[in-house]
Motif scaffolding. Structure first.
Motif, PDB file in Angstrom:
ATOM      1  N   ALA A  57      -7.641   4.092   1.423  1.00 49.31           N
ATOM      2  CA  ALA A  57      -9.061   4.272   1.159  1.00 49.31           C
ATOM      3  C   ALA A  57      -9.529   5.700   1.341  1.00 49.31           C
ATOM      4  O   ALA A  57     -10.427   6.160   0.636  1.00 49.31           O
ATOM      5  CB  ALA A  57      -9.871   3.361   2.091  1.00 49.31           C
ATOM      6  N   ASP A 109      -6.134  -0.642   2.787  1.00 44.24           N
ATOM      7  CA  ASP A 109      -6.428   0.180   1.626  1.00 44.24           C
ATOM      8  C   ASP A 109      -5.967   1.610   1.845  1.00 44.24           C
ATOM      9  O   ASP A 109      -6.016   2.121   2.959  1.00 44.24           O
ATOM     10  CB  ASP A 109      -7.944   0.219   1.354  1.00 44.24           C
ATOM     11  N   PHE A 151      -7.699  -6.244   4.734  1.00 45.12           N
ATOM     12  CA  PHE A 151      -7.388  -5.286   3.677  1.00 45.12           C
ATOM     13  C   PHE A 151      -6.674  -4.105   4.316  1.00 45.12           C
ATOM     14  O   PHE A 151      -7.105  -3.622   5.357  1.00 45.12           O
ATOM     15  CB  PHE A 151      -8.663  -4.753   3.000  1.00 45.12           C
ATOM     16  N   TYR A 174       0.843  -1.192   0.000  1.00 47.77           N
ATOM     17  CA  TYR A 174       0.000   0.000   0.000  1.00 47.77           C
ATOM     18  C   TYR A 174       0.880   1.244   0.000  1.00 47.77           C
ATOM     19  O   TYR A 174       2.050   1.213   0.387  1.00 47.77           O
ATOM     20  CB  TYR A 174      -0.962   0.006   1.192  1.00 47.77           C
ATOM     21  N   THR A 214     -13.109   1.185  -1.231  1.00 42.68           N
ATOM     22  CA  THR A 214     -12.832  -0.138  -0.702  1.00 42.68           C
ATOM     23  C   THR A 214     -13.335  -1.188  -1.667  1.00 42.68           C
ATOM     24  O   THR A 214     -14.293  -0.964  -2.420  1.00 42.68           O
ATOM     25  CB  THR A 214     -13.489  -0.336   0.679  1.00 42.68           C
ATOM     26  N   PRO A 266     -13.327  -0.929  -6.954  1.00 38.65           N
ATOM     27  CA  PRO A 266     -13.471  -0.223  -5.679  1.00 38.65           C
ATOM     28  C   PRO A 266     -14.755   0.596  -5.627  1.00 38.65           C
ATOM     29  O   PRO A 266     -15.203   1.150  -6.642  1.00 38.65           O
ATOM     30  CB  PRO A 266     -12.231   0.681  -5.636  1.00 38.65           C
TER      31      PRO A 266
END
Length: 742
Positions: A573, A571, A569, A517, A611, A619
């Motif tokens: 985000a 992310d 996860f 990430y 997400t 996403p």
């Protein structure tokens, strides 16, 4: 009546009596009879927020500074007590832990303490960066002061201080023989023993040390195994040597170690499951029915060498070298039942070496610091995810290696005597290598955690990957000081937290996890005022801020009935907007009476939250369904201190109340887990002899026995035992302390 309750009631009664005597004495005290109090309340609070000694009023940064003596006088048990006294700060012990720190400032932080994840609030012990949150719940001993720097500190402190920084500053030894011993006894058979000593060996060399031993029975019980819950069993120590051959040269060698053998905190179930007694909530929120076991141990230690050499009247060279490592063996029972419905045995290991070089310039109109920074760190670990209903276990293990390089400069120029400009820039480059392995096993626990008969199954993740991240983080501020006691300022700063790899990543469920990430950043703007008014009887700090939060790293764990495990996860985000207000005030009408107050307001709102959950390979933006975690909109604190003469000594009493509005445990609101607003009322009273050698104190905390959650887990569904569990802050406690200085 039990011994625990009896001791609490006796100490409580003593505290009320001492408080009443102190209040009467304080109002009768003559205002001119305490010159020491006048000096303490002069407002000349010196901090090192900009890597040099400065009066707090002159620093164009939102900073709170609390002395170690003041924290002890108010009964602070560890640095998590700072959240009750500091605007827009959340400091908690991590769910399921005894000594792992969770920190948020102005809505920015990191809740996940898994190896490889890095906190968003930097913790520094004597300017040494502590990379991992394990063992970071520092007790209040051998500390001169704690500074809380709010907002990104990306120039001077750099490494992952995207939300802010907490500086734990220990006391220098000096060159006089002195020491103190301190003992405490309190509720739940609490026993604290602390000793400190300084021994000069010649005119320019001193050695010293401090040791602390903490015991406490649990606030609750494990109804399955019979052991205490929320107990304390910690030993910590520091030793140091200081060499100062002249006023221009100073070196300090220091080492510390902490061993925490407290039982694991298993939390308590908030909902039942299928009407089964073993799955029902317990009568006390501090009780549990967890059957995973009670072994838990956290060891952290470090050594550092700091040096300062004045080259001439304007230039000073500083060096900070440090090595730290830690080891954790822990158990987390997610289901809180006797069986292995959802159990997590785990271990973590970490080590870090850091080196920082600084050159400080102090001229008539120009001041500055220039530096280089290097970090070489390794974090590794392993854990099992045990699903008893399926007789399966998923082993997760891995390592993250980090090398970080940085160069920085920060200068302050006096345009005029009243107008000052400050600017800084830091360049950071991180090289990271992540190794992640996940495998299914048939059986309860994997061979890694003692089950050699477990049958290996599908390998879910097995990769090693490397990535590099770099960023420039600037800072600029403008200050106007119309008088010596008033500072008006405006500032801009950028914060940066490095990217990385998800140690829980499942490459079958989310193949992109092998890519890792990206970093997250914050652009922060602040305007503020710091001043002393009414002949220095009123001290007032006000700050308003706005933060543009981009690419926020969010850890999301959800039950995955398809794979029979938990999907994780990490992310990038979030894109969020955060703004708020902070106020700190201190009123000192007389040397024997003062009032302190703080107020924090935070408005945090997601503008984008992407997400893959529920969205397949595309996403989905669910910003309207997400909230900032561990970020109450309002928090406040008010305390008053009365002091006066009594029985040949001086008595002091400090009642206080701290309040926090509603807040969410995770980004997805959950009315079962989320905490409603609450208030905590404390009071402390102390009596000190005239020569200040002996002190007796009583500390009453959470007087109204309020129950409030500080963490939780959410794994609903029959396969996971409908595991919704919570962790709670301490109940009402009373502690009697005695201290002798020599």
């Amino acid at each position: 009546m039990s011994r625990t309750r009896l001791s609490a009631r006796v100490i409580f009664s003593m505290g009320v009596a001492l408080s009443a005597l102190s209040t009467q004495s304080a109002f009768a005290q003559d205002a001119d009879a305490a010159p020491a109090a006048e000096e303490a309340e002069s407002g000349e609070i010196i901090v090192t927020a900009r890597r040099r000694d400065e009066n707090l009023i002159d620093v164009p940064i939102s900073v709170s500074a609390l002395s170690g003596d003041a924290l002890q006088n108010q009964g602070a048990i560890d640095i998590t007590s700072l959240q009750d006294k500091t605007p827009n700060l959340t400091l908690q012990i991590a769910r399921g832990s005894n000594s792992t720190l969770i920190a948020f400032i102005r809505g920015v932080g990191q809740q996940d303490p898994l190896w490889g994840f890095e906190p968003g609030v930097g913790l520094y012990v004597d300017d040494v960066y502590v990379a991992r949150p394990q063992g970071a719940v520092l007790d209040i001993f051998d500390v001169e002061r704690v500074e809380i720097l709010r907002g990104p500190q990306g120039t001077l402190y750099g490494r992952n201080t995207i939300g802010g920084a907490i500086k734990y500053v220990t006391k220098r030894l000096g060159n006089e023989f002195e020491g103190k011993v301190r003992a405490a006894y309190g509720s739940y058979d609490q026993i604290d023993l602390i000793g400190q000593v300084t021994v000069p060996l010649g005119d320019n060399f001193s050695i010293g040390g401090a040791i602390a031993r903490y015991w406490r029975d649990g606030y609750g019980r494990n109804l399955t195994t019979g052991v205490d819950q929320y107990d304390k069993d910690v030993i910590a120590g520091r030793i140091s040597a200081e060499f100062a051959p002249s006023e221009d040269v100073f070196f300090r060698l220091a080492a510390d170690k902490t061993v925490d053998k407290s039982n694991p905190r298993h939390g308590t179930r908030l909902v039942g499951n299928l009407g089964l007694p073993a799955f029902a909530p317990t009568d006390s929120v501090y009780d549990t029915r967890a059957g995973i076991g009670d072994d838990n141990k956290v060891e952290t230690q470090g050594i550092s060498l700091t040096g300062s050499i004045a080259i001439n009247d304007t230039l000073t060279f500083k060096t900070i070298s440090a090595y730290r490592d830690g080891h954790t063996e822990t158990l987390i029972d997610f289901d809180n039942t006797p069986g292995p419905v959802l159990d997590i045995p785990a271990r973590y290991d970490d080590s870090q070496f850091t080196q920082e070089l600084q050159l400080l310039y102090e001229g008539d109109r120009l001041q500055g610091v220039f530096g280089l920074y290097y970090l070489d760190a390794r974090a590794s670990g392993a854990f099992d995810t045990v699903l008893g209903a399926l007789n399966t276990t998923t082993l997760t293990s891995g390592t993250v290696k980090t090398k970080s390089y940085a160069a920085f400069a920060d200068v302050n120029f006096d345009i005029t005597e009243q107008l000052k400009i400050s600017a800084g820039l830091r360049y950071t480059k991180d090289d990271k290598t992540g190794t992640v392995f996940r495998r299914n096993y048939t059986g309860i626990r994997s061979p890694e955690f003692g089950n050699s008969a477990a049958i290996p199954g599908l390998i879910r993740t097995d990769y090693t990957n490397s990535r590099s991240f770099d960023e420039f983080t600037p800072r600029v501020s403008l200050s106007y000081e119309p008088t010596e006691d008033l500072n008006l300022y405006a500032s801009y700063g950028k914060g940066f937290k490095s990217g990385g790899f998800d140690m829980r990543g499942d490459a079958i469920f989310t193949p992109t996890t092998v890519d890792g990430y990206a970093p997250e950043t914050v652009d922060a703007y602040e305007v503020g005022m710091k001043g002393a008014f009414l002949d220095r009887t009123l001290f007032l700090n006000i700050a308003g801020y706005y933060s543009d939060y981009k690419d926020q790293q969010v850890t999301i764990q959800v039950p995955n009935v398809v794979t029979g495990g938990i999907a994780s996860f990490v992310d990038n985000a979030g894109k969020g907007e955060i703004y708020g207000l902070e106020l700190e005030a201190r009123i000192v009408p007389t040397p024997s009476f003062s009032v302190s107050a703080s107020l924090g307001y935070t408005h945090a709102d997601y503008k984008e939250f992407l997400t893959f959950i529920g969205g397949g390979t595309t996403p989905v933006d669910v910003a309207d369904q997400r909230v900032f975690q561990n970020t109450p909109k309002w928090n406040a604190n008010v305390s008053a201190t009365w002091s006066g003469d009594l029985a040949g000594g001086r008595v002091e009493v400090t009642p206080s109340i701290s309040m926090r509005s509603d807040y969410n445990m995770f980004e997805i609101p959950n009315p079962i887990l989320d905490q409603d607003g609450y208030a905590l009322v404390d009071t402390s009273a102390s009596w000190t002899t005239a020569d200040e050698r002996f002190k007796l104190g009583v500390h009453l905390r959470n007087l109204f026995d309020t129950r409030y959650r500080v963490g939780g887990y959410n794994f609903p569904g029959a396969l996971f035992g409908n595991s919704i569990i919570g962790y709670y802050g301490p109940p009402r406690t009373a502690t009697l302390t005695a201290e002798y200085r020599f």
